[in-house]
Each structure stands twice: as structure tokens, then as C-alpha cells.
Design a protein around this motif. Sequence first.
Motif, PDB file in Angstrom:
ATOM      1  N   ASP A 184      -2.592  -0.961   7.802  1.00 35.41           N
ATOM      2  CA  ASP A 184      -3.957  -0.713   8.247  1.00 35.41           C
ATOM      3  C   ASP A 184      -4.019   0.462   9.228  1.00 35.41           C
ATOM      4  OD1 ASP A 184      -4.601  -2.856   6.686  1.00 35.41           O
ATOM      5  OD2 ASP A 184      -4.664  -4.293   8.334  1.00 35.41           O
ATOM      6  N   GLY A 185      -2.965   0.642  10.024  1.00 34.55           N
ATOM      7  CA  GLY A 185      -2.954   1.726  10.993  1.00 34.55           C
ATOM      8  C   GLY A 185      -2.922   3.101  10.355  1.00 34.55           C
ATOM      9  N   VAL A 186      -2.231   3.240   9.222  1.00 32.59           N
ATOM     10  CA  VAL A 186      -2.112   4.551   8.598  1.00 32.59           C
ATOM     11  C   VAL A 186      -3.466   5.054   8.090  1.00 32.59           C
ATOM     12  CG1 VAL A 186      -1.626   3.788   6.228  1.00 32.59           C
ATOM     13  CG2 VAL A 186      -0.606   5.904   7.082  1.00 32.59           C
ATOM     14  N   MET A 187      -4.401   4.146   7.827  1.00 37.74           N
ATOM     15  CA  MET A 187      -5.719   4.556   7.352  1.00 37.74           C
ATOM     16  C   MET A 187      -6.545   5.244   8.439  1.00 37.74           C
ATOM     17  SD  MET A 187      -6.016   4.198   4.223  1.00 37.74           S
ATOM     18  CE  MET A 187      -5.782   3.293   2.695  1.00 37.74           C
ATOM     19  N   VAL A 218       3.441  -9.383   9.924  1.00 34.56           N
ATOM     20  CA  VAL A 218       2.578  -8.780  10.938  1.00 34.56           C
ATOM     21  C   VAL A 218       2.869  -7.285  11.071  1.00 34.56           C
ATOM     22  CG1 VAL A 218       1.963  -8.782  13.381  1.00 34.56           C
ATOM     23  CG2 VAL A 218       2.307 -10.947  12.186  1.00 34.56           C
ATOM     24  N   SER A 219       4.144  -6.905  11.104  1.00 36.84           N
ATOM     25  CA  SER A 219       4.500  -5.490  11.254  1.00 36.84           C
ATOM     26  C   SER A 219       3.979  -4.659  10.086  1.00 36.84           C
ATOM     27  CB  SER A 219       6.019  -5.335  11.362  1.00 36.84           C
ATOM     28  OG  SER A 219       6.528  -6.036  12.469  1.00 36.84           O
ATOM     29  N   ALA A 220       4.158  -5.156   8.862  1.00 37.75           N
ATOM     30  CA  ALA A 220       3.693  -4.416   7.687  1.00 37.75           C
ATOM     31  C   ALA A 220       2.173  -4.301   7.681  1.00 37.75           C
ATOM     32  CB  ALA A 220       4.177  -5.098   6.407  1.00 37.75           C
ATOM     33  N   ALA A 221       1.471  -5.352   8.121  1.00 40.02           N
ATOM     34  CA  ALA A 221       0.004  -5.296   8.170  1.00 40.02           C
ATOM     35  C   ALA A 221      -0.465  -4.259   9.181  1.00 40.02           C
ATOM     36  CB  ALA A 221      -0.556  -6.674   8.522  1.00 40.02           C
ATOM     37  N   LEU A 239     -10.162  -2.696  10.123  1.00 37.61           N
ATOM     38  CA  LEU A 239      -9.006  -3.201   9.384  1.00 37.61           C
ATOM     39  C   LEU A 239      -7.972  -3.833  10.311  1.00 37.61           C
ATOM     40  CD1 LEU A 239      -8.412  -0.315   6.795  1.00 37.61           C
ATOM     41  CD2 LEU A 239      -9.038  -2.667   6.258  1.00 37.61           C
ATOM     42  N   ALA A 240      -7.956  -3.413  11.575  1.00 31.55           N
ATOM     43  CA  ALA A 240      -6.973  -3.947  12.529  1.00 31.55           C
ATOM     44  C   ALA A 240      -7.238  -5.403  12.883  1.00 31.55           C
ATOM     45  CB  ALA A 240      -6.970  -3.098  13.798  1.00 31.55           C
ATOM     46  N   LEU A 241      -8.413  -5.937  12.557  1.00 30.63           N
ATOM     47  CA  LEU A 241      -8.730  -7.328  12.873  1.00 30.63           C
ATOM     48  C   LEU A 241      -7.789  -8.296  12.159  1.00 30.63           C
ATOM     49  CD1 LEU A 241     -12.637  -7.212  12.714  1.00 30.63           C
ATOM     50  CD2 LEU A 241     -11.196  -7.331  14.769  1.00 30.63           C
ATOM     51  N   SER A 242      -7.399  -7.956  10.924  1.00 32.77           N
ATOM     52  CA  SER A 242      -6.537  -8.863  10.157  1.00 32.77           C
ATOM     53  C   SER A 242      -5.147  -9.002  10.767  1.00 32.77           C
ATOM     54  CB  SER A 242      -6.449  -8.390   8.701  1.00 32.77           C
ATOM     55  OG  SER A 242      -5.616  -9.248   7.952  1.00 32.77           O
ATOM     56  N   ALA A 248      -1.848  15.152   1.994  1.00 33.07           N
ATOM     57  CA  ALA A 248      -1.908  14.228   3.131  1.00 33.07           C
ATOM     58  C   ALA A 248      -2.548  12.905   2.720  1.00 33.07           C
ATOM     59  CB  ALA A 248      -2.681  14.864   4.281  1.00 33.07           C
ATOM     60  N   LEU A 249      -3.626  12.976   1.932  1.00 35.55           N
ATOM     61  CA  LEU A 249      -4.282  11.766   1.456  1.00 35.55           C
ATOM     62  C   LEU A 249      -3.355  10.958   0.552  1.00 35.55           C
ATOM     63  CD1 LEU A 249      -7.820  13.211   0.670  1.00 35.55           C
ATOM     64  CD2 LEU A 249      -7.318  11.416   2.346  1.00 35.55           C
ATOM     65  N   MET A 250      -2.605  11.644  -0.306  1.00 29.06           N
ATOM     66  CA  MET A 250      -1.663  10.945  -1.176  1.00 29.06           C
ATOM     67  C   MET A 250      -0.570  10.263  -0.354  1.00 29.06           C
ATOM     68  SD  MET A 250      -1.294  13.661  -4.347  1.00 29.06           S
ATOM     69  CE  MET A 250      -0.131  12.613  -5.242  1.00 29.06           C
ATOM     70  N   ALA A 251      -0.095  10.942   0.709  1.00 35.06           N
ATOM     71  CA  ALA A 251       0.932  10.343   1.564  1.00 35.06           C
ATOM     72  C   ALA A 251       0.393   9.103   2.272  1.00 35.06           C
ATOM     73  CB  ALA A 251       1.415  11.372   2.587  1.00 35.06           C
ATOM     74  N   VAL A 252      -0.844   9.190   2.771  1.00 37.99           N
ATOM     75  CA  VAL A 252      -1.460   8.038   3.436  1.00 37.99           C
ATOM     76  C   VAL A 252      -1.585   6.865   2.464  1.00 37.99           C
ATOM     77  CG1 VAL A 252      -3.624   7.179   4.397  1.00 37.99           C
ATOM     78  CG2 VAL A 252      -2.684   9.346   5.203  1.00 37.99           C
ATOM     79  N   ASN A 253      -2.080   7.146   1.254  1.00 37.62           N
ATOM     80  CA  ASN A 253      -2.254   6.071   0.284  1.00 37.62           C
ATOM     81  C   ASN A 253      -0.918   5.505  -0.178  1.00 37.62           C
ATOM     82  OD1 ASN A 253      -4.972   6.183   0.449  1.00 37.62           O
ATOM     83  ND2 ASN A 253      -5.330   7.049  -1.579  1.00 37.62           N
ATOM     84  N   PHE A 254       0.096   6.354  -0.284  1.00 33.42           N
ATOM     85  CA  PHE A 254       1.430   5.862  -0.654  1.00 33.42           C
ATOM     86  C   PHE A 254       1.940   4.881   0.404  1.00 33.42           C
ATOM     87  CE2 PHE A 254       6.039   6.123  -0.308  1.00 33.42           C
ATOM     88  CZ  PHE A 254       6.437   5.812  -1.605  1.00 33.42           C
ATOM     89  N   LEU A 255       1.843   5.277   1.670  1.00 30.43           N
ATOM     90  CA  LEU A 255       2.313   4.395   2.745  1.00 30.43           C
ATOM     91  C   LEU A 255       1.492   3.111   2.807  1.00 30.43           C
ATOM     92  CD1 LEU A 255       2.969   7.047   5.534  1.00 30.43           C
ATOM     93  CD2 LEU A 255       4.679   5.768   4.210  1.00 30.43           C
ATOM     94  N   PHE A 256       0.183   3.247   2.612  1.00 33.01           N
ATOM     95  CA  PHE A 256      -0.652   2.045   2.581  1.00 33.01           C
ATOM     96  C   PHE A 256      -0.217   1.119   1.446  1.00 33.01           C
ATOM     97  CE2 PHE A 256      -4.306  -0.324   0.951  1.00 33.01           C
ATOM     98  CZ  PHE A 256      -4.715  -0.981   2.105  1.00 33.01           C
ATOM     99  N   GLY A 257       0.087   1.699   0.274  1.00 35.39           N
ATOM    100  CA  GLY A 257       0.551   0.897  -0.852  1.00 35.39           C
ATOM    101  C   GLY A 257       1.850   0.176  -0.550  1.00 35.39           C
ATOM    102  N   VAL A 258       2.782   0.865   0.125  1.00 34.73           N
ATOM    103  CA  VAL A 258       4.070   0.251   0.470  1.00 34.73           C
ATOM    104  C   VAL A 258       3.872  -0.965   1.362  1.00 34.73           C
ATOM    105  CG1 VAL A 258       6.241   0.555   1.720  1.00 34.73           C
ATOM    106  CG2 VAL A 258       5.409   2.384   0.238  1.00 34.73           C
ATOM    107  N   PHE A 259       3.213  -0.763   2.504  1.00 36.51           N
ATOM    108  CA  PHE A 259       3.147  -1.816   3.513  1.00 36.51           C
ATOM    109  C   PHE A 259       2.166  -2.929   3.122  1.00 36.51           C
ATOM    110  CE2 PHE A 259       4.524   1.912   6.112  1.00 36.51           C
ATOM    111  CZ  PHE A 259       5.802   1.433   6.368  1.00 36.51           C
ATOM    112  N   SER A 260       1.059  -2.580   2.447  1.00 34.15           N
ATOM    113  CA  SER A 260       0.136  -3.635   2.027  1.00 34.15           C
ATOM    114  C   SER A 260       0.756  -4.515   0.952  1.00 34.15           C
ATOM    115  CB  SER A 260      -1.183  -3.028   1.525  1.00 34.15           C
ATOM    116  OG  SER A 260      -0.977  -2.218   0.378  1.00 34.15           O
ATOM    117  N   GLN A 261       1.608  -3.936   0.088  1.00 32.45           N
ATOM    118  CA  GLN A 261       2.283  -4.743  -0.924  1.00 32.45           C
ATOM    119  C   GLN A 261       3.310  -5.673  -0.274  1.00 32.45           C
ATOM    120  OE1 GLN A 261       1.390  -5.135  -3.826  1.00 32.45           O
ATOM    121  NE2 GLN A 261       3.052  -5.537  -5.261  1.00 32.45           N
TER     122      GLN A 261
END
Length: 425
Positions: A302-305, A295-298, A395-398, A321-334
Amino acid sequence: MNDPRPPSLWRDDDFRRLWAGQTASQLGAHACQVILPLVAVVALNADPHQTGALRAVQQAPILLLSLLVGAWVDRRRSRTVMVLADSGRAVVLAVVPAAYLLGLLDIPLLLLVAFLVGVLTVYFDVAYHACLVRLVRRGQLAQGNSALEGSGSAARIAAPALGGALVSLLSAPIALAASAFFFTLSFLSIQRIRRPEPMPEPPSAREAGVWRQIHEGLRLVAGNASLRAVGISSALFQFSFAAFMTVYLLFLPRTLHLSGVAIGLVLAAMGPGALVGSVLAATLPARYGYGVVMVSAAVLADGVMLCVPALHGSSALTVAALMAVNFLFGVFSQVVDVTVVTVRQAITPIPLQGRVVATVNFLGMGLTPLGSLLGGHLAGVAGPRTSLLLAAVALALSPLFMATSPLARLGRNLPGTADGLARPH
């Protein structure tokens, strides 16, 4: 067969051929996901509705065919299916640069190409999951999966950047030839595998009905509270993310005016994040509990987007900034993906693993065409920036659903094991 230390698969010529083919296929597939929408946006000046429709028709085969293809491939030689699917994707994609050079490329042709590529991708992906099991010994599966998943992550890193660079250097339609080239390399490598693959045994009379097999997977997912939660949370995420990505691919070149190279770098940043997330997912659940981590990672992924719609301009700072957002999204979504898969595998009986995977994919990925259409519609009505904000909020619905489901209550120990649930009756 019971050797506790099986030989390295890197000494196996046939496995190396499979690995090389799968790596090339992943490069082609991920590059195509970036280049094909850019062909519509950049070369054909597609409007938001057309961009949404393009992504929808490429994703529609998941909804239309995945359950049937899963049952069909189980009765065929997987390598034959993979070779035919890759050769078909190479031929279909080669039509786009040819039509562009002849002045015949238009949106209807691009929609047809996208749909056919989507159909062949469903066949390849299902066959690929069956191929490794039929090629190597059981004791080598972990090693084989590790190697193949590693190359898949590398492809997710390299392919978007490569696709964006090729679009800038060659134009978007010509850049699609790169995807066709990778698919050609893939089927040439896979067809060189020498180890015979026997034809799968036909199912018994009791199991022969395709619809009966599909129904068993659907019934298990619907009847188990945790599996049902996995399916619903996946559907909520994939629907919202499809809408988000449709608008995102309009937002980057048209609102922020990023070049193809910059777009490739931005999208590629998810790949290294996914590698970091895979490492974290191996240790965090055992320390903090599966539910808390999931739950925390989700929430974080989704919040970083929500940061994306606030960005303006095409400066190096915006790209960073976009690369940093996508990097963090990649970390937590994985982290979420790996944790969810582990939970699903632990709950599911071994004889039903394949059908449960197909059912969860059907429920989750099946809604992506509708999400893509909604994203294109919103972008056309409200504009890319407002639509991107709405999709990011959706995205926060999930994670919200996860937090109220049995998944959130999972501790450091899983509720069961696949081996324990799969004993013969």
C-alpha cells in the motif's frame, strides 16, 4: 482413489477443456475490467462521477448476490452455470460495439451492460470454485489448482496490455468484442467436457434453509477473532482500493495523457509481480512468521502507491516508473493475499470453507461499489491528483488494522488446521 501418485491431469481431456475455458474466461474478464471504463472515459467523455458509477454498478452484484448465489450454486450442476454465465457475458458485451456502430451507445446503456456482466461474473466465479472438485479426484486437486491459478496469473499479465492495445487500434467500444470473443471460447470449451456431472444431493431438512447456511458462515467469521480481522482488513483494503482504481483510470489518460497501449502496459505490470509474490509467499511465512510477513507486505504494497500522485507527464520514464510501482504492488499484495488465504483455510472447519469464503468476499468486495462512488466523487470535487493521494493514504488503514489485530501475532506455526477442526461430531 488412494493412489499417492495420481496420473497427470494434462492427460485428462476433460480437465484440459476446463483449463482452456477458464483461461479464456479470465482473459475476457480482465480485459473487460480495463476496456469498459475506457469506453466511458474515451468514447463517451464520461465525467468522474459517471466513471465511479460505472465501476460501482459492475461491482454491486458482489454485495447484492454473492451469499445467495453461493448457496444456490451448491445445488446446481456447476458446468451448466458456467456455460450459461459465459454465453450471457458474450451476448451482453456484444451489445456495446453494436450500439456504438448504430450511434445508440450512451452512459445508461453502458451502466446496464456493466451491471449484467457483474451479475453473470458472480455466478461464474462461484460455480468455477465448485467445478474442479466435482471433476477431478481429491489427490489431483493441488495439481489442478496450480494449473488454473497459473493461467489466471498469465491472464492478469496479458489481458490489460491486450485491452489497452485494442483500445488504441480499434477504439474502446469495438475492443469490447475481444472480451465477448474470449467468453465465447470459454463456454464452447467447457460445454465439451464429457464426464457426467451428477446433480448435487439436496440438503437435509436441517440444512435446507439458505438463510440458515448463510448465517452459519457469518456467525463463524464474527465469532473468531482472526477470521473477523481477515474480514475487516479485507473490507478496509477493498473499499480504499476501489476508490484508488476509479481515480487511477481517470488519472492515467486525462492527467498523464497516456495512450491505451501505455495504460495496458502499466496495468499489466501487476501480473509478473503477482507471480513473484506467489513464490515468496510459499517460503517467507515459515521463516519469519505469518504475522510479520502479512503486516510488512501490506505496508509495502500500500505504501508504494503513494508514489503515483507524484508522477507527471507521459514520457517513457513516467511509464517505466508506473510499471515499477505496479510490479512492486503486485509482489507484496500477492504475498498478503496468499498468506491471508492460508491462515483462513487453517482456521476454518472444512464443512464451512465455502461459506466462510463467501462471507469474507461479501465483507471485503461488498464495499467496492461504495469505494468506486467515493473515488468518482472525490475526483470530480478535488481533481484526480489530490484524490489519488487521499485514496493512497486510505490504503494504509488495512495494514494499520492488521498490526493491531491477532493476525500480527501469528508465528511460524499456524493456530490450527482445517482437518483438525473439521472432525465430525
